[in-house]
Scaffold this active site. Sequence first.
Site, PDB file in Angstrom:
ATOM      1  N   GLU A  98      -0.785   3.461  -6.311  1.00 39.11           N
ATOM      2  CA  GLU A  98      -0.684   2.215  -7.078  1.00 39.11           C
ATOM      3  C   GLU A  98      -1.964   1.706  -7.726  1.00 39.11           C
ATOM      4  O   GLU A  98      -3.166   1.973  -7.480  1.00 39.11           O
ATOM      5  CB  GLU A  98      -0.145   0.989  -6.119  1.00 39.11           C
ATOM      6  CG  GLU A  98      -0.116  -0.241  -6.551  1.00 39.11           C
ATOM      7  CD  GLU A  98       1.112  -0.431  -7.729  1.00 39.11           C
ATOM      8  OE1 GLU A  98       1.451   0.562  -8.632  1.00 39.11           O
ATOM      9  OE2 GLU A  98       2.064  -1.246  -7.664  1.00 39.11           O
ATOM     10  N   ASP A 102      -2.078  -6.863  -5.960  1.00 36.30           N
ATOM     11  CA  ASP A 102      -2.441  -8.208  -6.386  1.00 36.30           C
ATOM     12  C   ASP A 102      -1.647  -9.141  -5.259  1.00 36.30           C
ATOM     13  O   ASP A 102      -2.132  -9.344  -4.054  1.00 36.30           O
ATOM     14  CB  ASP A 102      -1.572  -8.572  -7.800  1.00 36.30           C
ATOM     15  CG  ASP A 102      -2.058  -9.648  -8.491  1.00 36.30           C
ATOM     16  OD1 ASP A 102      -3.110 -10.238  -8.177  1.00 36.30           O
ATOM     17  OD2 ASP A 102      -1.117 -10.198  -9.108  1.00 36.30           O
TER      18      ASP A 102
HETATM   19  P1  IMP Z   1       1.989  -7.413  -6.800  1.00 37.90           P
HETATM   20  O1  IMP Z   1       3.488  -7.196  -6.217  1.00 37.90           O
HETATM   21  O2  IMP Z   1       1.895  -8.990  -7.050  1.00 37.90           O
HETATM   22  O3  IMP Z   1       1.134  -6.932  -5.770  1.00 37.90           O
HETATM   23  O4  IMP Z   1       1.804  -7.024  -8.269  1.00 37.90           O
HETATM   24  C1  IMP Z   1       1.446  -5.592  -8.445  1.00 37.90           C
HETATM   25  C2  IMP Z   1       1.688  -5.056  -9.763  1.00 37.90           C
HETATM   26  O5  IMP Z   1       1.537  -6.235 -10.752  1.00 37.90           O
HETATM   27  C3  IMP Z   1       0.999  -4.062 -10.271  1.00 37.90           C
HETATM   28  O6  IMP Z   1       1.440  -2.771 -10.002  1.00 37.90           O
HETATM   29  C4  IMP Z   1       0.625  -4.438 -11.755  1.00 37.90           C
HETATM   30  O7  IMP Z   1       1.533  -3.591 -12.468  1.00 37.90           O
HETATM   31  C5  IMP Z   1       0.920  -5.902 -11.931  1.00 37.90           C
HETATM   32  N1  IMP Z   1      -0.523  -6.530 -11.913  1.00 37.90           N
HETATM   33  C6  IMP Z   1      -0.978  -7.216 -10.974  1.00 37.90           C
HETATM   34  N2  IMP Z   1      -2.220  -7.747 -11.422  1.00 37.90           N
HETATM   35  C7  IMP Z   1      -2.448  -7.257 -12.620  1.00 37.90           C
HETATM   36  C8  IMP Z   1      -3.758  -7.301 -13.490  1.00 37.90           C
HETATM   37  O8  IMP Z   1      -4.692  -8.116 -13.314  1.00 37.90           O
HETATM   38  N3  IMP Z   1      -3.267  -6.325 -14.584  1.00 37.90           N
HETATM   39  C9  IMP Z   1      -2.234  -5.827 -14.959  1.00 37.90           C
HETATM   40  N4  IMP Z   1      -1.453  -5.674 -14.125  1.00 37.90           N
HETATM   41  C10 IMP Z   1      -1.303  -6.470 -12.798  1.00 37.90           C
END
Ligand code: IMP
Length: 179
Positions: A98, A102
């Site tokens: 991945e 985040d």
């Molecule tokens: P999560 O479900 O919040 O962990 O999000 C993961 C997804 O969000 C990643 O695969 C990214 O596509 C997107 N994402 C989270 N933070 C960023 C960032 O700072 N820049 C670009 N994409 C992000």
Amino acid sequence: MLEDISKVLLTEEQIREIVERLGKRITEDYKDKNLLMVGILKGSVMFMADLIREVKIPCRIDFMSVSSYGSGTESTGAVKIIKDLDINLEGYDLLIVEDILDSGKTLDYITGILKTRRLNSIRICTFLDKPERRVVDLKADYSGTTVPDEFVVGYGLDYDEKYRNLPFLGVLKTEVYAK
Ligand code: IMP
Ligand code: MG
């Protein structure tokens, strides 16, 4: 495009070092396993392409696509599979690749689904980790580096599908998404 970046977080050279280091660890850890690397589209494409070339043991690859963000910068938590894996997972040691971990909601959902299928093992390899933003209890087994709570783009990571082609990792100016 460059005028939208407030600072460079990782240069191409630094990215190369990170990827090499991860590749060595994976090569060592998976030498007696049946490695299947699963890239999560689309953010992981650059990382995946570079990482598999640093893995010096036989390995297979596949890709999976999930929706989560829309065009904003915050996870909606609503994740759904857009493209599932093509390979039957039986007997494989999966390594999910991945771009960034985040909130953790996306990977929590993906690993949750995959664990219900027959496979040997499942681990997570993320290029970037933003631990301050985590809302689910999830840790990556392999992490390139941690980044501060800022929206980053480049090396596959996008904002509204743009900036993926920047060869370095940069912080996106807030005025770009505050507009
Ligand atoms: P999560 O479900 O919040 O962990 O999000 C993961 C997804 O969000 C990643 O695969 C990214 O596509 C997107 N994402 C989270 N933070 C960023 C960032 O700072 N820049 C670009 N994409 C992000
Ligand atoms: Mg993404």
